[in-house]
Design a protein around this motif. Structure first.
Motif, short mmCIF file in Angstrom:
data_model
loop_
_atom_site.label_atom_id
_atom_site.label_comp_id
_atom_site.label_asym_id
_atom_site.label_seq_id
_atom_site.Cartn_x
_atom_site.Cartn_y
_atom_site.Cartn_z
N PHE A 1 0.90 -1.32 0.02
CA PHE A 1 0.11 0.05 -0.09
C PHE A 1 0.82 1.15 -0.11
O PHE A 1 0.55 2.25 -0.76
N TYR B 1 -6.04 1.44 -3.98
CA TYR B 1 -6.95 1.48 -3.03
C TYR B 1 -7.23 3.02 -2.79
O TYR B 1 -6.51 4.02 -3.25
N LEU C 1 -11.24 -0.66 -2.70
CA LEU C 1 -10.19 -1.44 -3.07
C LEU C 1 -10.48 -1.88 -4.50
O LEU C 1 -11.71 -2.01 -5.08
N LEU D 1 -6.92 -8.25 -2.88
CA LEU D 1 -6.73 -7.39 -1.68
C LEU D 1 -7.90 -7.65 -0.52
O LEU D 1 -7.57 -7.22 0.55
N PHE D 2 -9.04 -7.87 -1.18
CA PHE D 2 -10.25 -7.74 -0.27
C PHE D 2 -10.04 -8.70 0.91
O PHE D 2 -10.17 -8.08 2.19
N VAL E 1 -7.20 -7.53 3.58
CA VAL E 1 -7.60 -5.91 4.09
C VAL E 1 -8.85 -6.12 5.15
O VAL E 1 -8.91 -5.61 6.18
#
Length: 278
Positions: free
Chosen positions: A45, A54, A80, A85-86, A89
């Motif tokens: 990130f 993001y 996102l 990534l979901f 995160v």
């Protein structure tokens, strides 16, 4: 799969308020939460080159304003743009017990994925539109590049800048090939036909780094329309509709990872003038 996760909070000390600008504080808190569980993800990130995968909002209340003494709720939202990534995160956000923004501590009340749609679904739902519009909730603007002299802020949401940036983000994160590729006709539609047809805007400041002067951007509402829309191919009109919907996940303008450019879509128009609710 573009997703928006909403984290609803309450102050640990009743009545406690954060500083007026919370974009950098929320960004730091989210990166710290990720770093405690997935240092590799926090580094991704932080270190990713623009466009980053993001977006973040500052703290907002139920009126989409900075929290105040009379606010009923406080939240931040994280967008996102990459499927993988979901899960990590969401897990990191869900397991965080205390959120600190500035000197204010918050307890989480809810962590919800309130908007999720695959790139294929977004593309399939797009239909030709001759007018699209946005409500700019947090300041939206663009910064000049280093080679353009003194660093300056371009706060006005010019249609070419807005949709070039959205197209770049779509190209960066949508799976390549087939129906998900934006049509070649879109570029000409944006550059030669798209214009501002209505707006109610004001300039607002947004802090992007502590101890540095805030930058400026626009908040309010703006609508874009296609001049001589009959000369714009249907696939370009549908791509305009698609990118306007994508903006609610990808944000508008620069510095969307520290709270700028959070927008929602206004009802648009299809060919023939019928309004299309979103």
């Amino acid at each position: 799969m573009p997703t928006r996760i909403v984290v609803t909070l309450e102050p640990s000390s009743p009545g406690a308020l954060p500083p007026p600008h919370t974009g950098p504080g929320v960004a730091a808190a989210v990166l710290a939460a990720l770093d405690r569980r997935r240092p590799d993800l926090a580094a991704r990130f932080h270190d990713a080159a623009p466009p980053k995968p993001y977006t973040l909002t500052p703290l907002l209340d139920e009126r989409d304003q900075p929290p105040r003494a009379g606010s009923a709720t406080v939240r931040f939202e994280l967008g996102l743009l990459v499927d993988e990534l979901f899960a990590p995160v969401y897990e990191a956000l869900l397991t965080e017990q205390v959120w600190r923004v500035g000197r204010t501590a918050y307890r989480p009340l809810a962590v919800e994925a309130q908007a999720t749609a695959s790139y294929a679904a977004l593309a399939a739902q797009a239909t030709p539109a001759t007018e699209v519009g946005f409500r700019l909730i947090t300041p939206m603007g663009f910064s000049t590049a280093k080679e353009e002299g003194a660093r300056r802020q371009r706060p006005l949401p010019q249609p070419e800048w807005v949709f070039r940036a959205l197209a770049a983000r779509w190209h960066a994160f949508a799976p390549p090939g087939g129906a998900l590729d934006l049509p070649s006709s879109l570029g000409r539609a944006v550059e030669e036909h798209l214009e501002v047809v209505d707006c109610e805007l004001r300039i607002a400041e947004h802090l992007v780094k502590p101890k540095v002067l805030p930058v400026r951007g626009c908040v309010g509402t703006i609508r874009y329309g296609l001049a001589d829309a009959g000369q714009v191919p249907a696939d370009a009109q549908a791509a305009l509709d698609l990118l306007a919907t994508f903006a609610t996940y990808a944000g508008l303008g620069d510095r969307t990872t520290i709270g700028m450019g959070h927008a929602t879509r206004l009802p648009g128009k299809r060919p023939g003038g019928a309004a299309r609710a979103r």
